[in-house]
Design an enzyme around this catalytic site. Structure first.
Site: not given
Ligand code: PMP
Length: 299
Positions: A153
């Site tokens: 991320k």
């Molecule tokens: N895909 C992307 C591109 C994201 O930014 C997120 C948010 N973090 C997610 C999927 C979902 O991830 P999470 O469930 O860990 O928040």
């Protein structure tokens, strides 16, 4: 809106006022998007205030930093403790928590030799709202996994998300759907996707997506609720023939779709298996029974 005169943040081992805090304008993070972040939620549960999937989120923050060579000298324990104290200091219970690891001044493209950590928190409603989403297929694709560490991320990756989201809004949609570099269904700008067909769920296999923590929770729920789930390559045509579709993510939680490119899905979302998952997710974050038995009066 994210902070006021009273708001406290955690910055490099200290609790300080957000309004008094500064960041160096020569930071490598500001110029090149070279920083890593998390999005976490806390909930006022039946058992007190709890940070949902706290270990998983701080593990991912470390993995993101390691993926791009940003030093990460912290332990989960110290950051989780600091986050609970941060919530307390700001009188927050149902909160969104934003850790950010950023780098000192450096205009070169060499990796960082030190880093800073920020923990901020604020009250944030459902990120994509509570109404079913009208989604538009984006002309943007997700980054090529050979060009980016897509499991990480990293702030700079989100320029792709901003462009896709903006394009969707400009075209009158609520949100975008991005394909991967081969044209298969990938994910939203900040959420993973599941679709439902004949009572079974399908989601894109890992490889071209950020495999989210909410996605993993939905998989857990499917297992516990005996709902069949398949990870596979998904075409846009296949998605358009779905009975129901939803996005999931920490900020968005679970939110159903009304339509893709103006075409509605086969069954009302409220009668779908996806809706049962949506309710079970809410119960899971609140530490309640997944599918409480309905009383005779409800039936
Ligand atoms: N895909 C992307 C591109 C994201 O930014 C997120 C948010 N973090 C997610 C999927 C979902 O991830 P999470 O469930 O860990 O928040």
């Amino acid at each position: 809106m994210y902070y006021n005169e009273e708001t406290i943040i955690y910055l490099d081992n200290e609790f300080v006022k957000a309004a008094d805090s500064k960041m160096n304008l020569y930071s490598q993070s500001l110029h090149y998007g070279y920083s890593a972040f998390e999005g976490i939620r806390s909930y006022k549960t039946a058992n007190g205030i709890k940070i949902f999937k706290q270990e998983e989120h701080f593990d991912r923050l470390r993995i993101s930093c390691e993926a791009v060579g940003i030093p990460y000298p912290w332990t989960n324990e110290e950051l989780i403790n600091a986050t609970y104290r941060l919530l307390e200091k700001n009188n927050l219970d149902n909160a969104y928590i934003r850790p950010l690891v950023f780098c000192p001044p450096n205009m070169s493209l060499q990796k960082a030799t030190s880093s800073h950590i920020l923990l901020a928190a604020w009250e944030w409603g459902a990120y994509l709202g509570n109404s079913l989403l009208r989604v538009g297929l984006s002309t943007f694709q997700r980054p090529n996994p050979k060009g980016f560490k897509i499991h990480a991320k990293i702030s700079g990756h989100y320029v792709n998300s901003i462009m896709a989201c903006q394009e969707a809004k400009d075209n009158g949609y609520d949100e975008a759907l991005l394909t991967d570099m081969n044209g298969f269904v990938a994910e939203g700008p900040g959420a993973n996707i599941f679709y439902e067909k004949d009572g079974k769920l399908f989601t894109p296999a890992p490889g071209n997506i950020l495999t989210g923590i909410t996605r993993a929770t939905v998989m857990e729920l499917c297992n516990e609720m005996a709902i069949e789930l398949t990870e596979k390559q998904i075409t846009v045509d296949e998605l358009k023939a779905a009975d129901a579709v939803f996005y999931c993510g920490t900020a968005a939680e679970i939110i159903g779709w009304e339509s893709l490119d103006g075409e509605s899905f086969k069954i009302p979302f409220n009668t779908s298996v996806s809706r049962r998952i949506q309710l079970a997710y809410k119960n899971r974050v609140l530490e309640l029974e997944l599918e409480p038995k309905r009383s005779l009066i409800d039936v």
